[in-house]
Design a protein around this motif. Structure first.
Motif, PDB file in Angstrom:
ATOM      1  N   HIS A 222      29.981  27.937  41.401  1.00 48.61           N
ATOM      2  CA  HIS A 222      29.022  28.744  40.648  1.00 48.61           C
ATOM      3  C   HIS A 222      29.777  29.833  39.897  1.00 48.61           C
ATOM      4  O   HIS A 222      30.645  30.507  40.466  1.00 48.61           O
ATOM      5  CB  HIS A 222      27.983  29.378  41.577  1.00 48.61           C
ATOM      6  N   LEU A 223      29.420  30.030  38.614  1.00 53.16           N
ATOM      7  CA  LEU A 223      30.081  31.010  37.768  1.00 53.16           C
ATOM      8  C   LEU A 223      29.047  31.836  37.012  1.00 53.16           C
ATOM      9  O   LEU A 223      28.080  31.274  36.487  1.00 53.16           O
ATOM     10  CB  LEU A 223      31.004  30.319  36.747  1.00 53.16           C
ATOM     11  N   PRO A 224      29.231  33.155  36.934  1.00 52.89           N
ATOM     12  CA  PRO A 224      28.320  33.975  36.119  1.00 52.89           C
ATOM     13  C   PRO A 224      28.698  33.875  34.642  1.00 52.89           C
ATOM     14  O   PRO A 224      29.884  33.860  34.296  1.00 52.89           O
ATOM     15  CB  PRO A 224      28.551  35.388  36.664  1.00 52.89           C
ATOM     16  N   VAL A 225      27.715  33.821  33.782  1.00 51.17           N
ATOM     17  CA  VAL A 225      27.968  33.685  32.348  1.00 51.17           C
ATOM     18  C   VAL A 225      28.508  35.000  31.786  1.00 51.17           C
ATOM     19  O   VAL A 225      28.197  36.077  32.288  1.00 51.17           O
ATOM     20  CB  VAL A 225      26.672  33.253  31.616  1.00 51.17           C
ATOM     21  N   ASN A 226      29.354  34.894  30.754  1.00 49.70           N
ATOM     22  CA  ASN A 226      29.918  36.043  30.039  1.00 49.70           C
ATOM     23  C   ASN A 226      30.741  36.976  30.939  1.00 49.70           C
ATOM     24  O   ASN A 226      30.779  38.198  30.714  1.00 49.70           O
ATOM     25  CB  ASN A 226      28.817  36.853  29.344  1.00 49.70           C
ATOM     26  N   ARG A 227      31.371  36.405  31.941  1.00 49.19           N
ATOM     27  CA  ARG A 227      32.276  37.192  32.792  1.00 49.19           C
ATOM     28  C   ARG A 227      33.555  36.398  33.017  1.00 49.19           C
ATOM     29  O   ARG A 227      33.515  35.190  33.279  1.00 49.19           O
ATOM     30  CB  ARG A 227      31.608  37.510  34.120  1.00 49.19           C
ATOM     31  N   LYS A 228      34.685  37.056  32.924  1.00 52.72           N
ATOM     32  CA  LYS A 228      35.973  36.381  33.029  1.00 52.72           C
ATOM     33  C   LYS A 228      36.192  35.831  34.435  1.00 52.72           C
ATOM     34  O   LYS A 228      35.972  36.540  35.428  1.00 52.72           O
ATOM     35  CB  LYS A 228      37.097  37.348  32.660  1.00 52.72           C
ATOM     36  N   ILE A 229      36.652  34.577  34.500  1.00 52.20           N
ATOM     37  CA  ILE A 229      36.950  33.928  35.782  1.00 52.20           C
ATOM     38  C   ILE A 229      38.431  33.573  35.798  1.00 52.20           C
ATOM     39  O   ILE A 229      38.932  32.912  34.886  1.00 52.20           O
ATOM     40  CB  ILE A 229      36.122  32.632  35.970  1.00 52.20           C
ATOM     41  N   ILE A 230      39.128  34.015  36.825  1.00 51.22           N
ATOM     42  CA  ILE A 230      40.539  33.653  37.011  1.00 51.22           C
ATOM     43  C   ILE A 230      40.623  32.631  38.146  1.00 51.22           C
ATOM     44  O   ILE A 230      40.206  32.907  39.269  1.00 51.22           O
ATOM     45  CB  ILE A 230      41.406  34.879  37.341  1.00 51.22           C
ATOM     46  N   PHE A 231      41.148  31.466  37.827  1.00 50.50           N
ATOM     47  CA  PHE A 231      41.253  30.391  38.811  1.00 50.50           C
ATOM     48  C   PHE A 231      42.676  30.325  39.363  1.00 50.50           C
ATOM     49  O   PHE A 231      43.651  30.267  38.606  1.00 50.50           O
ATOM     50  CB  PHE A 231      40.901  29.040  38.187  1.00 50.50           C
ATOM     51  N   LYS A 232      42.778  30.338  40.694  1.00 48.92           N
ATOM     52  CA  LYS A 232      44.036  30.085  41.379  1.00 48.92           C
ATOM     53  C   LYS A 232      43.945  28.671  41.947  1.00 48.92           C
ATOM     54  O   LYS A 232      43.032  28.371  42.716  1.00 48.92           O
ATOM     55  CB  LYS A 232      44.245  31.082  42.520  1.00 48.92           C
ATOM     56  N   PRO A 255      51.357  20.597  44.431  1.00 42.50           N
ATOM     57  CA  PRO A 255      51.623  20.902  45.851  1.00 42.50           C
ATOM     58  C   PRO A 255      52.772  21.894  45.993  1.00 42.50           C
ATOM     59  O   PRO A 255      53.776  21.799  45.290  1.00 42.50           O
ATOM     60  CB  PRO A 255      52.006  19.535  46.440  1.00 42.50           C
ATOM     61  N   GLY A 256      52.591  22.865  46.869  1.00 44.20           N
ATOM     62  CA  GLY A 256      53.662  23.817  47.145  1.00 44.20           C
ATOM     63  C   GLY A 256      53.710  25.022  46.237  1.00 44.20           C
ATOM     64  O   GLY A 256      54.579  25.880  46.390  1.00 44.20           O
ATOM     65  N   MET A 257      52.801  25.120  45.280  1.00 48.61           N
ATOM     66  CA  MET A 257      52.791  26.291  44.406  1.00 48.61           C
ATOM     67  C   MET A 257      51.366  26.576  43.939  1.00 48.61           C
ATOM     68  O   MET A 257      50.482  25.735  44.071  1.00 48.61           O
ATOM     69  CB  MET A 257      53.711  26.078  43.194  1.00 48.61           C
ATOM     70  N   ILE A 258      51.148  27.782  43.416  1.00 51.28           N
ATOM     71  CA  ILE A 258      49.839  28.183  42.902  1.00 51.28           C
ATOM     72  C   ILE A 258      49.923  28.284  41.388  1.00 51.28           C
ATOM     73  O   ILE A 258      50.742  29.032  40.854  1.00 51.28           O
ATOM     74  CB  ILE A 258      49.393  29.532  43.500  1.00 51.28           C
ATOM     75  N   THR A 259      49.102  27.510  40.700  1.00 52.42           N
ATOM     76  CA  THR A 259      48.987  27.627  39.249  1.00 52.42           C
ATOM     77  C   THR A 259      47.689  28.362  38.937  1.00 52.42           C
ATOM     78  O   THR A 259      46.802  28.459  39.793  1.00 52.42           O
ATOM     79  CB  THR A 259      48.987  26.238  38.585  1.00 52.42           C
ATOM     80  N   GLU A 260      47.566  28.867  37.714  1.00 52.50           N
ATOM     81  CA  GLU A 260      46.364  29.625  37.396  1.00 52.50           C
ATOM     82  C   GLU A 260      45.926  29.425  35.953  1.00 52.50           C
ATOM     83  O   GLU A 260      46.722  29.083  35.078  1.00 52.50           O
ATOM     84  CB  GLU A 260      46.563  31.117  37.688  1.00 52.50           C
TER      85      GLU A 260
END
Length: 358
Positions: A222-232, A255-260
């Motif tokens: 779930h994501l709120p509209v018009n608000r920045k979302i940072i994905f890890k 695997p083994g690292m976090i991308t964003e």
């Protein structure tokens, strides 16, 4: 063994055709022209074929654009997607204009200047002016396109975690599903490691980390509209790829690292569902399903359900046998609806307590 027999049969058929062609060539009249050099008749035929082919190719291109325009994606549902689409349109227009001119001239000249015995070819052994023109023009165009693309790419990938009160969400991939993790009251995701995966702790959260105790793990994004979302993004097993086409977003999950990756949704699920493009597309899909359902019900099978549009998170890497089924529903909604939904979700601490009591 079956594959070997098929190869043998195909080889024997090829040899048979080859032998038949030799017999046909030997059976030709002695006065026939067996020369391997093209004559005026050959050149005339091939020139006309070249012209006919380019006309057919252009007509087919126009037909495909008209007939299959509904297969394109609609307007972007994210803020950065507008720049992404603009860059794509500029690139495609340049490619099509250049291709239309150069391909057309190539085939037209092949027809107009087709070989004739009495004609002598005119050519330039060396022409610095022509070489300069056809070198400098592509250099300028490509340099401008690349520079514009780099600026666009930098704007999209420049993630500032302090700007605009962003929401940080972890997307966790494993064969063959997704999970999402939201931070709790502390607004910070706790530490995690795949070595800690056990029972309800499906994401391997560190139980010794206080920041992890109020995190919330869900199977619907779930994501709120018009608000920045940072994905890890994090993977449990193999290489996956988080693909959200309507938001013009894709990032490998390694695997083994976090991308964003980050974006700001601009259209709620309901707004996209009610858009003119999507209403027409859903109607087309449901008409196809109704036609197929007639045959299914006639054979005693269940009819297909009506399709309703939703955003989805997909995997865009072939990660195994059930790769096609690796998806998670995305709901873009108002801030109020998002807050109400998030408040209903259990924290990691509550999940652990429930497991202990059971």
């Amino acid at each position: 063994m079956t594959v070997f027999l098929i190869i043998v049969v195909v080889a024997l058929i090829g040899i048979s055709f080859w032998q038949m062609s030799k017999i046909l060539s030997l059976s030709q009249l002695s006065g026939a022209d067996n020369s391997q050099v093209a004559n005026d008749k050959d050149n005339n035929l091939h020139g006309k074929l070249m012209l006919a082919f380019v006309i057919f190719m252009y007509l087919l291109t126009i037909y495909c654009f008209v007939q299959y325009h509904t297969f394109f994606l609609p307007e972007s549902a994210s803020e950065h997607g507008v720049d992404y689409d603009r860059l794509m349109v500029i690139s495609m227009v340049l490619i099509f204009v250049v291709q239309f001119i150069t391909q057309g001239l190539l085939h037209f000249f092949a027809y107009k200047y087709r070989g004739k015995k009495e004609n002598k070819a005119l050519f330039f052994a060396d022409n610095d002016k022509l070489e300069f023109i056809w070198t400098i023009i592509p250099v300028i165009v490509l340099a401008g396109l690349i520079i514009y693309g780099l600026f666009t790419w930098t704007d999209i990938m420049n993630i500032d975690e302090q700007e605009g009160d962003p929401i940080i969400v972890e997307l966790y991939a494993y064969q063959f599903d997704w999970r999402a993790r939201y931070s709790g009251e502390d607004k910070e995701l706790g530490k995690a490691n795949v070595r800690f995966i056990e029972g309800v702790n499906t994401l391997g959260l560190d139980v010794s980390d206080s920041y992890a105790m109020d995190d919330k793990v869900v199977n619907e994004l779930h994501l709120p509209v018009n608000r920045k979302i940072i994905f890890k993004l994090r993977s449990q097993d193999v290489l996956h790829s988080a693909y959200m086409p309507f938001f013009r977003a894709q990032m490998n999950v390694v695997p083994g690292m976090i991308t964003e990756f980050a974006y700001t949704p601009t259209l709620t699920s309901e707004e996209m569902r009610n858009s003119e493009f999507m209403v027409e597309k859903v109607s087309t899909i449901n008409n196809i399903r109704r036609e197929k359902s007639k045959a299914l019900t006639a054979n005693g099978d269940e009819a297909l359900e009506n399709y309703e549009f939703d955003y989805y998170l997909l995997c865009n890497k072939i990660c195994g046998a059930s790769h096609y089924n690796m998806q998670m529903k995305i709901v873009v909604e108002s801030q109020e609806d998002y807050d109400a939904w998030l408040a209903e979700q259990k924290t990691f601490k509550e999940q652990i307590s429930a497991q202990a009591s059971n």
